[in-house]
Write a protein that holds these residues in place. Structure first.
Motif, PDB file in Angstrom:
ATOM      1  N   THR A   1       0.764  -1.195   0.026  1.00 29.60           N
ATOM      2  CA  THR A   1      -0.038   0.050  -0.108  1.00 29.60           C
ATOM      3  C   THR A   1       0.891   1.201   0.325  1.00 29.60           C
ATOM      4  N   GLN A   2       2.006   1.082   0.783  1.00 28.45           N
ATOM      5  CA  GLN A   2       2.750   2.467   0.825  1.00 28.45           C
ATOM      6  C   GLN A   2       3.693   2.530  -0.603  1.00 28.45           C
ATOM      7  N   LEU A   3       3.864   1.526  -1.093  1.00 30.56           N
ATOM      8  CA  LEU A   3       4.563   1.732  -2.576  1.00 30.56           C
ATOM      9  C   LEU A   3       3.768   2.336  -3.730  1.00 30.56           C
ATOM     10  N   GLN A   4       2.074   1.876  -3.335  1.00 30.09           N
ATOM     11  CA  GLN A   4       1.255   2.407  -4.646  1.00 30.09           C
ATOM     12  C   GLN A   4       1.047   4.006  -4.140  1.00 30.09           C
ATOM     13  N   LEU A   5       1.444   4.433  -3.078  1.00 31.80           N
ATOM     14  CA  LEU A   5       0.857   5.753  -2.907  1.00 31.80           C
ATOM     15  C   LEU A   5       1.562   6.919  -3.942  1.00 31.80           C
ATOM     16  N   VAL A   6       0.673   7.645  -4.490  1.00 32.14           N
ATOM     17  CA  VAL A   6       1.856   8.362  -5.667  1.00 32.14           C
ATOM     18  C   VAL A   6       2.906   9.100  -5.278  1.00 32.14           C
TER      19      VAL A   6
ATOM     20  N   GLY B   1       9.796   5.171  -5.243  1.00 33.21           N
ATOM     21  CA  GLY B   1      10.496   4.489  -4.457  1.00 33.21           C
ATOM     22  C   GLY B   1      10.249   5.186  -3.216  1.00 33.21           C
ATOM     23  N   LEU B   2      10.565   4.594  -1.868  1.00 37.82           N
ATOM     24  CA  LEU B   2      10.465   5.333  -0.692  1.00 37.82           C
ATOM     25  C   LEU B   2      11.976   5.875  -0.404  1.00 37.82           C
ATOM     26  N   VAL B   3      11.869   6.973   0.607  1.00 35.46           N
ATOM     27  CA  VAL B   3      13.020   7.927   1.021  1.00 35.46           C
ATOM     28  C   VAL B   3      14.043   6.784   1.575  1.00 35.46           C
ATOM     29  N   GLU B   4      15.493   7.474   1.773  1.00 36.15           N
ATOM     30  CA  GLU B   4      16.470   6.519   2.343  1.00 36.15           C
ATOM     31  C   GLU B   4      16.034   5.686   3.667  1.00 36.15           C
ATOM     32  N   PHE B   5      15.734   6.904   4.472  1.00 37.65           N
ATOM     33  CA  PHE B   5      15.394   6.424   5.882  1.00 37.65           C
ATOM     34  C   PHE B   5      14.507   5.092   5.809  1.00 37.65           C
ATOM     35  N   GLU B   6      13.163   5.132   5.495  1.00 33.39           N
ATOM     36  CA  GLU B   6      12.347   4.042   5.325  1.00 33.39           C
ATOM     37  C   GLU B   6      13.164   2.887   4.544  1.00 33.39           C
ATOM     38  N   VAL B   7      13.741   2.842   3.597  1.00 37.55           N
ATOM     39  CA  VAL B   7      14.339   1.833   2.855  1.00 37.55           C
ATOM     40  C   VAL B   7      15.179   1.153   4.031  1.00 37.55           C
ATOM     41  N   ARG B   8      15.957   1.809   4.849  1.00 32.05           N
ATOM     42  CA  ARG B   8      17.054   1.305   5.725  1.00 32.05           C
ATOM     43  C   ARG B   8      15.882   0.722   6.655  1.00 32.05           C
ATOM     44  N   GLU B   9      14.907   1.299   7.226  1.00 32.62           N
ATOM     45  CA  GLU B   9      14.189   0.555   7.962  1.00 32.62           C
ATOM     46  C   GLU B   9      13.328  -0.646   7.530  1.00 32.62           C
ATOM     47  N   VAL B  10      13.097  -0.752   6.441  1.00 35.09           N
ATOM     48  CA  VAL B  10      12.536  -2.086   5.820  1.00 35.09           C
ATOM     49  C   VAL B  10      13.537  -2.967   5.692  1.00 35.09           C
ATOM     50  N   LEU B  11      14.714  -2.672   5.107  1.00 33.63           N
ATOM     51  CA  LEU B  11      15.699  -3.805   4.969  1.00 33.63           C
ATOM     52  C   LEU B  11      16.400  -4.403   6.304  1.00 33.63           C
TER      53      LEU B  11
ATOM     54  N   HIS C   1      -2.877  13.611 -11.687  1.00 34.10           N
ATOM     55  CA  HIS C   1      -2.862  13.044 -13.070  1.00 34.10           C
ATOM     56  C   HIS C   1      -2.512  11.369 -12.823  1.00 34.10           C
ATOM     57  N   LEU C   2      -1.634  11.196 -12.266  1.00 31.38           N
ATOM     58  CA  LEU C   2      -1.014   9.785 -11.858  1.00 31.38           C
ATOM     59  C   LEU C   2      -2.245   8.931 -11.114  1.00 31.38           C
ATOM     60  N   GLU C   3      -2.783   9.614 -10.236  1.00 32.72           N
ATOM     61  CA  GLU C   3      -4.020   8.964  -9.684  1.00 32.72           C
ATOM     62  C   GLU C   3      -5.091   8.692 -10.503  1.00 32.72           C
ATOM     63  N   ASN C   4      -5.281   9.531 -11.426  1.00 28.82           N
ATOM     64  CA  ASN C   4      -6.524   9.249 -12.144  1.00 28.82           C
ATOM     65  C   ASN C   4      -6.263   8.600 -13.732  1.00 28.82           C
ATOM     66  N   VAL C   5      -4.983   8.247 -13.826  1.00 31.47           N
ATOM     67  CA  VAL C   5      -4.544   7.492 -15.070  1.00 31.47           C
ATOM     68  C   VAL C   5      -5.605   6.037 -15.379  1.00 31.47           C
ATOM     69  N   GLN C   6      -5.475   5.326 -14.229  1.00 31.31           N
ATOM     70  CA  GLN C   6      -6.325   4.419 -14.326  1.00 31.31           C
ATOM     71  C   GLN C   6      -7.928   4.496 -14.269  1.00 31.31           C
ATOM     72  N   LYS C   7      -8.286   5.718 -13.559  1.00 32.45           N
ATOM     73  CA  LYS C   7      -9.804   5.788 -13.573  1.00 32.45           C
ATOM     74  C   LYS C   7     -10.263   6.383 -14.887  1.00 32.45           C
ATOM     75  N   VAL C   8      -9.338   7.431 -15.388  1.00 36.66           N
ATOM     76  CA  VAL C   8      -9.865   8.088 -16.525  1.00 36.66           C
ATOM     77  C   VAL C   8      -9.757   7.381 -17.718  1.00 36.66           C
ATOM     78  N   ARG C   9      -8.608   6.437 -17.774  1.00 35.91           N
ATOM     79  CA  ARG C   9      -8.346   5.634 -18.871  1.00 35.91           C
ATOM     80  C   ARG C   9      -7.735   6.372 -20.093  1.00 35.91           C
ATOM     81  N   LEU C  10      -6.878   7.250 -19.803  1.00 35.22           N
ATOM     82  CA  LEU C  10      -6.438   8.077 -21.039  1.00 35.22           C
ATOM     83  C   LEU C  10      -5.447   7.214 -21.905  1.00 35.22           C
ATOM     84  N   ASN C  11      -5.381   7.635 -23.173  1.00 35.07           N
ATOM     85  CA  ASN C  11      -4.742   6.647 -23.998  1.00 35.07           C
ATOM     86  C   ASN C  11      -3.158   7.304 -23.886  1.00 35.07           C
TER      87      ASN C  11
END
Length: 748
Positions: free
Chosen positions: A115-120, A125-135, A590-600
């Motif tokens: 869910t975090q990775l899907q946030l626009v 990718g995540l910031v370095e601090f969060e990447v370090r926390e995940v790893l 725009h990125l959030e609406n790409v799938q909803k609006v179905r732009l070509n």
């Protein structure tokens, strides 16, 4: 289980957290204690065979047992043995797969990593601090499973990493043991399980593997959280993925499709992570090297290196990653060029080492350090080391509550020269393409566009924030220069001038008075006193030169303090920092609406093209804005004038000390010569005050003794002691200056 359950005792069903192909997860809360738990239950599935049902029973019971067995903060713990058994019985009775118990586990309130990775805003990718926390969390979770529990997870992916938010920090935990298996010595597992794009190639290729499958999956996750992409052509068929991985060189950590490339070069093999990420170069270089062993296609050697001495393979998967995660990376923003820098700081590094690092990358040796507001080391001390600049709480530099860097640096003699923006490769290759671009490549172009906009916005915020901190620092330093109780240089300077003025005047008055008093009694009076009057005049002239600098010091001080205050409270900085200058928020919508609006494809490409050109045009207007350039030059000039003020004061104080010593020595010499003249008998009978208070009868003339006693305010013995003491102190000061560390500006 369904949502109509409602209550059981103190337990209240709050909501459904998630649902999958086999099961669903619910949130429960104890209304008396406030404790929250999650329950995982299987859904009905009449299409399963008896063998499949038996296997599912076995896996479910084993998963429940393993989750209760795992006692580490990096793995979600099962609570079936810690919750009221009546409640467990209640859940079991309503479980479609009774008598299997639903799995009760600790509740993590932050969703999952997917869910975090899907946030626009995490599209790059995540910031370095969060990447370090995940790893850090997953590295310890895997080692715990392999070493302590003898289990291999076999289904590591962002969906199975849940997040618990506590005290403003995310804690990452591994969950879901549905595909986990016990590690058996000398036995290769042959069942095909896992999730496409995260499963190791040997699982799909030969179905023979060992626990190093988890190393591969963590390498995939690491790559994805760093840049937002999966490394190995995820849009292609499984056959192409596995075939390409089998062809990759040892140092290859990613494969992309070469759209529109030459024949025979359908795929490109990469040794570097795409530049569109939020990592520091220090971290990125080392994590790329670690990925070569984590993503080793040979599962026998994966996670190992050849030992230089024995030439035998040793497990380095954990130790290499530990060393990377233990790095202390100092983040720095260089104001003249609007560039971020990062350096690994060690405990034994000196300020001189740090200056060499800065000079090596910026080309500037004469630098000025600016600490963000709230830094635990607000003023640079000669006793500090670079490790003192590092602030652990500020590693998360994209957190709005933290400054973007741990240190700003200004070049003392460096002109404002903003570095050109970095244009991602995709723009140069495809932004004007006339071919129909596939969806996977359009997504990459959108990612690149987002990175350009967000990166420029981040640089702008860091720059205007740094300018304000620069002004605040200068205001504080100038103000402290006149109020610091421990070393008030300005007041000391003014006091020394006043005192020296009196000493110089008194020296001349004393000589003149002695001349008047002795005119009738000393042979060659005019010649003798003419020499000493010339000396007194020279002292006056030298002092007048020093005193003439007082007005310049006053002017620099008042002007610098006023200008620094004006710049520090200038609303322009906050307005520009909080402005969505490059329409980043608009592009994110725009990125959030790409799938909803179905732009070509053409519409999506045109939106990216417009966003890029608007950004570059706006950047030119903002970064080269006359007001912004003036702000930088104004603050820099304040700093330079203040530096000149300090040099004048420092030099003047040194000159005043020398003048005071010279005056004292000349007073002694004059006093001595007068004594010698009287002792030689070239004058009438006279009384001379030798210690300044007790007259000594030389030739019985008490009137003359009183006159000379008034002339000399400082007894001879006291003067000699004072001069000797000052000479000793000067030697001490010279030694201290010679051996001191770098000054606050880290000059040569």
């Amino acid at each position: 289980m369904n949502n109509s359950l409602g209550y059981f005792g103190p337990w209240q069903l709050k909501r459904q957290l998630g649902v999958g192909g086999f099961g669903e997860v619910h949130l429960w809360q104890n209304v008396k204690t406030g404790q929250e738990i999650a329950t995982k239950s299987l859904k009905e599935n009449p299409n399963l065979s008896k063998d499949e049902v038996a296997k599912l029973h076995q896996r479910w019971e084993q998963e429940c047992q393993w989750m209760m067995q795992c006692d580490t903060p990096y793995i979600v713990r099962g609570l079936n043995d810690r919750v009221d058994q009546e409640f467990i019985a209640y859940l079991t009775e309503r479980h479609p797969w009774r008598p299997l118990q639903p799995v009760v586990m600790e509740y993590c309130n932050g969703g999952d990593l997917r869910t975090q990775l899907q946030l626009v805003h995490n599209v790059n990718g995540l910031v370095e601090f969060e990447v370090r926390e995940v790893l850090h969390a997953l590295r310890h979770a895997i080692e715990y499973l392999h070493i302590k529990c003898h289990i291999e997870h076999r289904d590591l992916k962002p969906d199975n990493v849940v997040i618990h938010q506590e005290a403003g920090r995310r804690i990452y935990k591994l969950t879901d043991f549905g595909f986990a298996r016990t590690i058996t010595e000398n036995t290769m597992l042959k069942s095909i399980v896992g999730t496409r794009n995260y499963v190791a190639p040997e699982v799909l290729d030969t179905a023979e593997y060992k626990n190093t499958v988890d190393y591969w999956s963590l390498g995939i996750i690491a790559y994805e959280v760093i840049c937002g992409n999966l490394p190995f052509i995820p849009h292609q068929t499984l056959y192409d993925i596995v075939t390409s991985i089998r062809k990759k060189p040892a140092k290859c950590i990613a494969i992309t499709e070469n759209f529109g490339g030459e024949k025979g070069a359908k795929y490109e093999f990469h040794e570097r992570i795409p530049v569109e990420n939020h990592m520091s170069p220090v971290f990125l270089n080392k994590i790329e090297n670690w990925l070569t062993t984590a993503l080793d296609q040979n599962y026998h050697t994966r996670g190992t290196r050849l030992a230089p001495s024995s030439k035998e393979r040793t497990l380095t998967f954990y130790t290499e990653l530990d060393a990377i995660l233990a790095q202390k990376v100092l983040t720095v923003f260089f104001l003249p060029t609007l560039k971020f820098y990062s350096w690994e700081i060690t405990a034994d590094m000196t300020l001189l080492d740090f200056r060499k690092l800065v000079q090596g990358e910026t080309g500037v040796a004469d630098i000025y350090c600016i600490f963000p507001t709230g830094h635990p080391r607000p003023v640079l001390s000669q006793t500090y080391k670079p490790i003192d600049f590092f602030v652990e709480e500020w590693e998360h530099n994209r957190n709005g509550n933290n400054p973007p860097v741990m240190l700003y640096i200004a070049g003392m003699k460096c002109e404002y020269n903003a570095a050109p923006p970095e244009i991602p490769t995709h723009f140069k290759k495809y932004l004007h393409s006339k071919e129909e671009i596939p969806n996977w490549l359009l997504s990459s172009i959108e990612q690149s566009t987002h990175f350009l906009l967000s990166n420029e916005q981040f640089h702008l915020e860091a720059f205007v924030g740094g300018l304000k901190e620069y002004a605040l620092t200068m205001e504080h330093e100038i103000f402290q220069y006149d109020t610091d109780q421990n070393g008030n240089k300005l007041q000391q300077y003014f006091n020394e001038l006043i005192e020296m003025h009196g000493r110089v005047e008194q020296f001349g008055v004393n000589i003149e008075a002695a001349k008047q008093a002795s005119a009738a009694q000393i042979e060659n009076c005019d010649g003798f006193f003419g020499e000493w009057c010339a000396r007194a005049l020279k002292f006056k002239e030298d002092f007048a030169t020093l005193e003439g600098l007082k007005n310049k010091v006053n002017r620099y001080y008042k002007s610098g303090l006023r200008r620094a205050k004006e710049m520090a409270i200038n609303p322009f900085f906050d307005q520009l920092k909080n402005k969505d200058a490059y329409k980043l928020l608009e592009f994110r919508r725009h990125l959030e609406n790409v799938q909803k609006v179905r732009l070509n494809g053409k519409e999506r490409l045109e939106l990216c093209r417009t966003a890029v050109y608007d950004c570059l045009g706006q950047r030119e207007k903002i970064i080269m804005n006359e007001h912004l350039k003036y702000a930088y030059s104004a603050i820099t000039s304040v700093q330079m004038e203040f530096g000149m003020l300090k040099r004048i004061v420092h030099h003047s104080l040194e000159e005043l000390v020398e003048m005071r010593n010279a005056l004292a020595q000349n007073t002694i010499n004059f006093h001595t010569k007068i004594l010698n003249i009287y002792k030689s008998g070239k004058v009438q009978r006279t009384t001379l005050a030798q210690d300044g208070s007790s007259p000594i009868i030389v030739n019985g003339n008490s009137e003359m003794a009183n006159s000379i006693n008034e002339i000399f305010q400082y007894p001879l013995t006291s003067l000699i002691e004072e001069v000797t003491g000052r000479i000793i102190q000067m030697d001490i000061d010279e030694d201290m200056n010679r051996n001191s560390d770098l000054p606050a500006t880290i000059d040569e």
